[in-house]
Design an enzyme around this catalytic site. Sequence first.
Site, PDB file in Angstrom:
ATOM      1  CG  HIS A  37      -2.536  -0.928   1.010  1.00  0.00           C
ATOM      2  ND1 HIS A  37      -2.031  -2.135   1.458  1.00  0.00           N
ATOM      3  CD2 HIS A  37      -3.426  -1.082   0.096  1.00  0.00           C
ATOM      4  CE1 HIS A  37      -3.422  -2.749   1.367  1.00  0.00           C
ATOM      5  NE2 HIS A  37      -3.975  -2.021   0.563  1.00  0.00           N
ATOM      6  CD  GLU A  67     -10.445  -6.053  -1.094  1.00  0.00           C
ATOM      7  OE1 GLU A  67      -9.407  -5.471  -1.277  1.00  0.00           O
ATOM      8  OE2 GLU A  67     -11.559  -5.759  -0.633  1.00  0.00           O
ATOM      9  CG  ASP A  87      -6.101  -7.109  -1.207  1.00  0.00           C
ATOM     10  OD1 ASP A  87      -4.622  -7.079  -0.840  1.00  0.00           O
ATOM     11  OD2 ASP A  87      -5.939  -6.096   0.000  1.00  0.00           O
ATOM     12  CB  CYS A 127     -10.009   0.814  -7.057  1.00  0.00           C
ATOM     13  SG  CYS A 127     -10.588  -0.438  -6.440  1.00  0.00           S
TER      14      CYS A 127
END
Length: 758
Positions: A364, A605, A629, A676
């Site tokens: 991240h 995910e 993910d 996304c």
Amino acid sequence: MLELLRKIVQEVSSAQNVETALDMIVRSIQRGLHTDVCSVYLFDHPTQRYVLRASQGLNVDAIGRASLSSSEGIVGLVARRAEPINLEDAETHAAYCYLPETGEERYHAFLGVPIIHQRRVLGVLVVQQQATRRYDESEEAFMVTVSAQLAGLISVADATGSADQRERAPTRMADRRFDGVAAGAGVAIGPVVVMASLANLDAVPDKTVTDIDAEIQIFYNALERVRNDIRGVSERLAEKLRHDEKALFDVYLRMLDDSAIAGEVVTVIRLGNWAQGALSQVITTNAAQFAVMEDPYLRERATDVRDLGRRVLTYLQEASNPGDIELPENAILVAEELSPTILGEVSTDKLAGLVSVHGSGNSHAAILARSMGIPTVMGIVDLPFRRLDGRLVIVDGYSGRLYVEPSEELLGIYREIHREQAEVTAELATLRDLPAITKDGHRMPLWVNTGLTADVSRALERGAEGIGLYRTEIPFMVRDFFPSEMEQTQIYRKQLEAFAPHPVTMRTLDIGGDKSLPYFPIKEENPFLGWRGIRVTLDHPEIFLVQIRAMLRASEGLDNLRIMLPMVTSVYEVDESNRLLDRAVRELQEDGHDIKRPPVGVMIEVPAAVYQVRLFAKRVDFISVGSNDLAQYLLAVDRNNPRVAGLYMSYHPAVLKALEYIAREAHKEAIQVSICGEMASEPAGALLLMAMGYDVLSMNATNLPRVKSAIRGVRLEQARTLFYKVRRMDDADKIQSFLTEAIRRMGLGQLSQPDLPA
């Protein structure tokens, strides 16, 4: 043998340089295995030979002089085969090569083990004995284990030049290259600023100081504060402790005397190192000495030494105000572990590049770095970052390389690359107000992923049409406690107002995995398969409800809010979240707020969610895929682990099939499906996703112009043809190469990676 191994590991980790470590290791192995000889041969790049660098048993004069090529001798054979060779009588072997300067003709038994780091043979560890015999299996296993421990140290020394101390003074690291993982495209050139982790003795960089007396006073001030802390604890517990237990506090105080640790630190400061670096050096050395002692009681004192060191370091760091460090122009920030918190706090005005020792290109922190448009390299696990402060470096965010003290020739090459990329960026800026429409009229909405405050203006500057993912955890991560409902409302309102009337998709608090809150720690053996995402907030409905209420209040009068649920694996989680949302809407309406129920979606995910897309679609208003993910879980690859970073492949056939399946299943329920993940930020990936049928692509703002240019440069039919060809391929690397070449053939070569030095 286990005790010997533990001692050797301690020696390797605490050695100040590779020569010292090698000398200690050969002595320990020679004594511990009761063998006559232990030697280390290291590969020397200039001569392309394996040079004898340390030995206990062979002639001392041969060290640094005796050498073999990979085609010579049994040592060369070990290196060439990259596997151990165990011989009863080395002289009878066909590969035997006599080196008269070593005096090894007296020794018959031979065991050689390759020292391997990341598939590269760095050297050979050898034991020899006069007797004619084979070393047994336990001895061979022990040698293999030691060589693995030695490999990391030698790799760092090889990269920094410190492995060559006997021949060359390691005053420079000119043109030294360190390989990591590309995490943020671009090139940055500038001086290093090392960001040390709080109270982490192993992360303190070395820095030169000129005002020695002032630095010593800073150290003494911190030392006195620690002494006062110890005295205070001793007094508070005086009535509860026995006499011998209270005496321990006196021991700790004496350890901080000028005749002990404090005096050693001052000595190092007088040599020019700043207080924090001197403390780290002294504490590490002392703790290592205690750790290898035979007496269990004394061995445990290593923990006490490090604890005292951390306490002093904490006060030193407070005194230096690390958060107020003035960055030089074009600063390259280097951290042992780059975190979203660091990125949220650091000023980006003078920040040119980012480097992290740990982490991967899909962590991240790396995703946020890309959103900031900063060239970034992650996972340089062998980087001697403590020695880099102030050095000039090149950050190559395209190939994942870091060059230390580059030559003028290399600087010239990268300055030209930087100039060319700036020209492409300026050209792409002209597309800001144009829609992403293919040559045959297919319109593809392009949204952005945000989290940092600066993301909003950056996204608007690049023509974003909405927010596909607002990471609400970022405001939580840069605080010392949970933000109140009012604070959250104000934060969310800014995002919603900036993009109104365009949609803003806010993901509910997504912590766990590699995203933690300092005031809400989650300690787990396997955090990515543990308590994270929607699991946390449903277990704490008070946190969930406060956040939902803040989102709803922030959207009042704007009505452009969308709420997204992360890490969903079951319909129960969706139903429970909807129930809590309905409750929040009802309560706010009863309080007089003009609130409407916003669209709600889920993030796909995990594999379990892939096969429930239609079930979810019956309960929500949109589906959004978190491809980062999803790829991690499909491929069973921890995307924060640089050791397996090469196995994380966005274009893996399994990932592409899953993405296509999700889009198809969502459309069966006539529901919008977006993505996304980082795949949408790549021109080739965006074309594939458009061909699969995704309705919206959301990406980091930095890459949005490139994706828009790619979409405007093709026909939808071209993208579909590209996808049909990729769908028939079965190898991720071949898919990546095919896409790179296809982008060039389509006339979009300026959007791909520039040609880089070999």
